[in-house]
Design a protein around this motif. Sequence first.
Motif, PDB file in Angstrom:
ATOM      1  N   GLN A 240     -68.210 -14.702 -92.436  1.00  0.00           N
ATOM      2  CA  GLN A 240     -69.671 -15.766 -92.355  1.00  0.00           C
ATOM      3  C   GLN A 240     -70.218 -14.943 -90.881  1.00  0.00           C
ATOM      4  O   GLN A 240     -71.649 -14.771 -90.561  1.00  0.00           O
ATOM      5  CB  GLN A 240     -69.378 -16.705 -92.267  1.00  0.00           C
ATOM      6  N   LEU A 241     -69.224 -14.590 -90.207  1.00  0.00           N
ATOM      7  CA  LEU A 241     -68.998 -14.902 -88.401  1.00  0.00           C
ATOM      8  C   LEU A 241     -70.379 -13.027 -88.590  1.00  0.00           C
ATOM      9  O   LEU A 241     -70.970 -12.968 -87.726  1.00  0.00           O
ATOM     10  CB  LEU A 241     -67.869 -14.406 -87.712  1.00  0.00           C
ATOM     11  N   SER A 242     -69.755 -12.014 -88.869  1.00  0.00           N
ATOM     12  CA  SER A 242     -70.601 -11.308 -89.416  1.00  0.00           C
ATOM     13  C   SER A 242     -71.853 -11.122 -89.675  1.00  0.00           C
ATOM     14  O   SER A 242     -72.361 -10.387 -88.973  1.00  0.00           O
ATOM     15  CB  SER A 242     -69.391  -9.846 -90.112  1.00  0.00           C
ATOM     16  N   GLU A 243     -71.927 -11.837 -90.640  1.00  0.00           N
ATOM     17  CA  GLU A 243     -73.167 -12.033 -91.017  1.00  0.00           C
ATOM     18  C   GLU A 243     -74.179 -12.294 -89.818  1.00  0.00           C
ATOM     19  O   GLU A 243     -75.445 -12.286 -89.427  1.00  0.00           O
ATOM     20  CB  GLU A 243     -73.021 -12.788 -92.371  1.00  0.00           C
ATOM     21  N   MET A 244     -74.143 -13.345 -89.515  1.00  0.00           N
ATOM     22  CA  MET A 244     -74.157 -14.721 -88.570  1.00  0.00           C
ATOM     23  C   MET A 244     -74.354 -13.059 -87.267  1.00  0.00           C
ATOM     24  O   MET A 244     -75.627 -13.390 -86.624  1.00  0.00           O
ATOM     25  CB  MET A 244     -73.462 -15.049 -88.272  1.00  0.00           C
ATOM     26  N   ARG A 245     -73.650 -12.269 -86.543  1.00  0.00           N
ATOM     27  CA  ARG A 245     -74.067 -11.720 -85.547  1.00  0.00           C
ATOM     28  C   ARG A 245     -75.058 -10.447 -85.665  1.00  0.00           C
ATOM     29  O   ARG A 245     -75.503  -9.937 -85.439  1.00  0.00           O
ATOM     30  CB  ARG A 245     -72.385 -10.832 -85.206  1.00  0.00           C
ATOM     31  N   ARG A 246     -74.379  -9.625 -87.661  1.00  0.00           N
ATOM     32  CA  ARG A 246     -75.949  -8.901 -87.269  1.00  0.00           C
ATOM     33  C   ARG A 246     -77.313  -9.609 -87.376  1.00  0.00           C
ATOM     34  O   ARG A 246     -78.156  -8.934 -87.388  1.00  0.00           O
ATOM     35  CB  ARG A 246     -75.741  -8.115 -89.113  1.00  0.00           C
ATOM     36  N   TYR A 247     -77.907 -10.990 -88.307  1.00  0.00           N
ATOM     37  CA  TYR A 247     -78.676 -11.248 -87.805  1.00  0.00           C
ATOM     38  C   TYR A 247     -80.386 -11.732 -86.718  1.00  0.00           C
ATOM     39  O   TYR A 247     -80.672 -11.888 -86.322  1.00  0.00           O
ATOM     40  CB  TYR A 247     -78.631 -13.199 -88.439  1.00  0.00           C
ATOM     41  N   ALA A 248     -78.786 -12.122 -85.801  1.00  0.00           N
ATOM     42  CA  ALA A 248     -78.706 -12.660 -83.787  1.00  0.00           C
ATOM     43  C   ALA A 248     -79.245 -11.120 -83.681  1.00  0.00           C
ATOM     44  O   ALA A 248     -80.440 -11.310 -83.190  1.00  0.00           O
ATOM     45  CB  ALA A 248     -77.537 -13.277 -83.279  1.00  0.00           C
ATOM     46  N   GLU A 249     -77.940  -9.932 -84.002  1.00  0.00           N
ATOM     47  CA  GLU A 249     -78.685  -8.679 -83.965  1.00  0.00           C
ATOM     48  C   GLU A 249     -80.160  -8.539 -84.018  1.00  0.00           C
ATOM     49  O   GLU A 249     -81.029  -7.700 -83.164  1.00  0.00           O
ATOM     50  CB  GLU A 249     -77.825  -7.662 -84.091  1.00  0.00           C
ATOM     51  N   ARG A 250     -80.722  -8.422 -85.405  1.00  0.00           N
ATOM     52  CA  ARG A 250     -81.695  -7.967 -85.722  1.00  0.00           C
ATOM     53  C   ARG A 250     -82.764  -9.030 -85.388  1.00  0.00           C
ATOM     54  O   ARG A 250     -83.947  -7.933 -85.045  1.00  0.00           O
ATOM     55  CB  ARG A 250     -81.611  -8.745 -87.204  1.00  0.00           C
ATOM     56  N   GLU A 251     -82.819 -10.197 -85.086  1.00  0.00           N
ATOM     57  CA  GLU A 251     -84.047 -11.020 -84.630  1.00  0.00           C
ATOM     58  C   GLU A 251     -83.169 -11.282 -82.810  1.00  0.00           C
ATOM     59  O   GLU A 251     -84.664 -11.800 -81.937  1.00  0.00           O
ATOM     60  CB  GLU A 251     -83.316 -12.273 -85.417  1.00  0.00           C
ATOM     61  N   ASP A 252     -82.800 -10.162 -82.223  1.00  0.00           N
ATOM     62  CA  ASP A 252     -82.518 -10.363 -81.039  1.00  0.00           C
ATOM     63  C   ASP A 252     -82.476 -11.538 -79.917  1.00  0.00           C
ATOM     64  O   ASP A 252     -82.879 -11.524 -79.603  1.00  0.00           O
ATOM     65  CB  ASP A 252     -84.023  -9.031 -80.244  1.00  0.00           C
ATOM     66  N   LEU A 253     -81.810 -12.579 -80.986  1.00  0.00           N
ATOM     67  CA  LEU A 253     -81.321 -13.545 -80.030  1.00  0.00           C
ATOM     68  C   LEU A 253     -80.022 -13.114 -79.389  1.00  0.00           C
ATOM     69  O   LEU A 253     -78.497 -13.701 -80.011  1.00  0.00           O
ATOM     70  CB  LEU A 253     -80.815 -14.725 -81.419  1.00  0.00           C
ATOM     71  N   VAL A 254     -79.852 -12.946 -77.829  1.00  0.00           N
ATOM     72  CA  VAL A 254     -79.224 -13.192 -77.172  1.00  0.00           C
ATOM     73  C   VAL A 254     -78.144 -14.170 -76.995  1.00  0.00           C
ATOM     74  O   VAL A 254     -77.400 -13.893 -76.613  1.00  0.00           O
ATOM     75  CB  VAL A 254     -79.930 -12.419 -75.817  1.00  0.00           C
ATOM     76  N   ALA A 255     -79.087 -15.183 -76.949  1.00  0.00           N
ATOM     77  CA  ALA A 255     -77.666 -16.274 -76.440  1.00  0.00           C
ATOM     78  C   ALA A 255     -76.791 -17.199 -77.848  1.00  0.00           C
ATOM     79  O   ALA A 255     -76.200 -16.830 -77.590  1.00  0.00           O
ATOM     80  CB  ALA A 255     -78.305 -17.345 -76.425  1.00  0.00           C
ATOM     81  N   ARG A 256     -77.493 -15.888 -78.737  1.00  0.00           N
ATOM     82  CA  ARG A 256     -76.746 -16.324 -79.885  1.00  0.00           C
ATOM     83  C   ARG A 256     -76.029 -15.452 -80.294  1.00  0.00           C
ATOM     84  O   ARG A 256     -74.511 -15.705 -80.881  1.00  0.00           O
ATOM     85  CB  ARG A 256     -77.486 -16.529 -81.745  1.00  0.00           C
ATOM     86  N   ARG A 257     -75.828 -14.178 -79.905  1.00  0.00           N
ATOM     87  CA  ARG A 257     -75.318 -13.497 -80.225  1.00  0.00           C
ATOM     88  C   ARG A 257     -74.103 -13.541 -79.252  1.00  0.00           C
ATOM     89  O   ARG A 257     -73.072 -13.091 -79.475  1.00  0.00           O
ATOM     90  CB  ARG A 257     -75.447 -12.320 -79.403  1.00  0.00           C
ATOM     91  N   ARG A 258     -73.980 -13.789 -77.713  1.00  0.00           N
ATOM     92  CA  ARG A 258     -73.263 -14.714 -77.041  1.00  0.00           C
ATOM     93  C   ARG A 258     -72.149 -15.559 -77.184  1.00  0.00           C
ATOM     94  O   ARG A 258     -70.665 -15.412 -77.416  1.00  0.00           O
ATOM     95  CB  ARG A 258     -73.647 -14.894 -75.560  1.00  0.00           C
ATOM     96  N   GLU A 259     -72.597 -16.335 -78.181  1.00  0.00           N
ATOM     97  CA  GLU A 259     -71.821 -17.767 -78.969  1.00  0.00           C
ATOM     98  C   GLU A 259     -71.097 -17.339 -79.588  1.00  0.00           C
ATOM     99  O   GLU A 259     -70.151 -17.494 -79.950  1.00  0.00           O
ATOM    100  CB  GLU A 259     -72.628 -18.624 -79.253  1.00  0.00           C
TER     101      GLU A 259
END
Length: 317
Positions: A240-259
């Motif tokens: 699930q963490l990997s899926e979240m990271r891919r989503y954050a990268e795709r949507e350019d969610l910088v703060a979320r990528r850091r979390e």
Amino acid sequence: MTKKTALIALIAGAAVGAGGLSLFGLLEPEDRAGAETLVPSPFMAEPWSFMVSSCAENTSAIAPCVLVQAGGKRLVFGAPLHNNWRGIGPLDAIFLMDGKPESSAGVMGLRYETWVSGRSYRQALVTGELYLETLQALDEAMLIPDALVQMDSANTLDSRQAGFSVRPVPSSAERFSVFNTGDLQVLAHSRLNDRGDQIIAYRVTYEGRALDIYSCEGMDAPITGLSPDGVFVPVVDRVQLSEMRRYAEREDLVARRREILSAGLNCPSLTEARDYAQERSASALITVGMANPDVRPNFQSAGLSWQPVDTEPALLD
């Protein structure tokens, strides 16, 4: 004010309103169109019980929020930024584990919710001494808004009682008493990490039983002394963490990528959490973040009970 405390102040101010984007809500954006308008009733345990439940709106959140009810008292550990506090009910104390925005900045929303719901006394708050100045500044900044709410409210509110009564924890402390009613006691264990941030873990004792509560980073410095009956830690599902990271990268969610990166580095898997509880000689592991019933036999064979509070409260016997 340092850059770190300024960041906390900025994000905490934004957290006064309830709700927001949950970290694990990245995969499926929340549809609030049909949201329940009635305030939910708070979950109240029997006065004699020692019960642990999740108070996070999303129980898969990396930043934990734990509601402990023992001896008729209600204690919250952790205040995630994007949590919805509606219906949390009366609290005897709030305990912060660090000064990170994602895990502690929701305390201002919690402060507001408990007050407008009828709290008639200053809210007891336990936090690290390094974050005391920031919290006091935020508390004072709410004086005028509190007074305006009091004037506009049909309820009997006293804005002088809206704020915090703070109990600071020294940056280096072991089993430091922060809450004591005689039968119920909370001890704080504090340290500084490599970045100079203050990380706090807590031991809750009630009628001879002990529960240790850790954030992901807090596990690096376990509480010393007698072995606890139970250990609470948040866990992560790596898939699930990997899926979240891919989503954050795709949507350019910088703060979320850091979390997400921080969670991947610091938070344990369920197997690692099991091993950690065994090393502490605990008889029970309490978790949030993963509630797969298929892995339960792995705990039974190890002589350790596993109670995920993602689905239902855990009772510490």
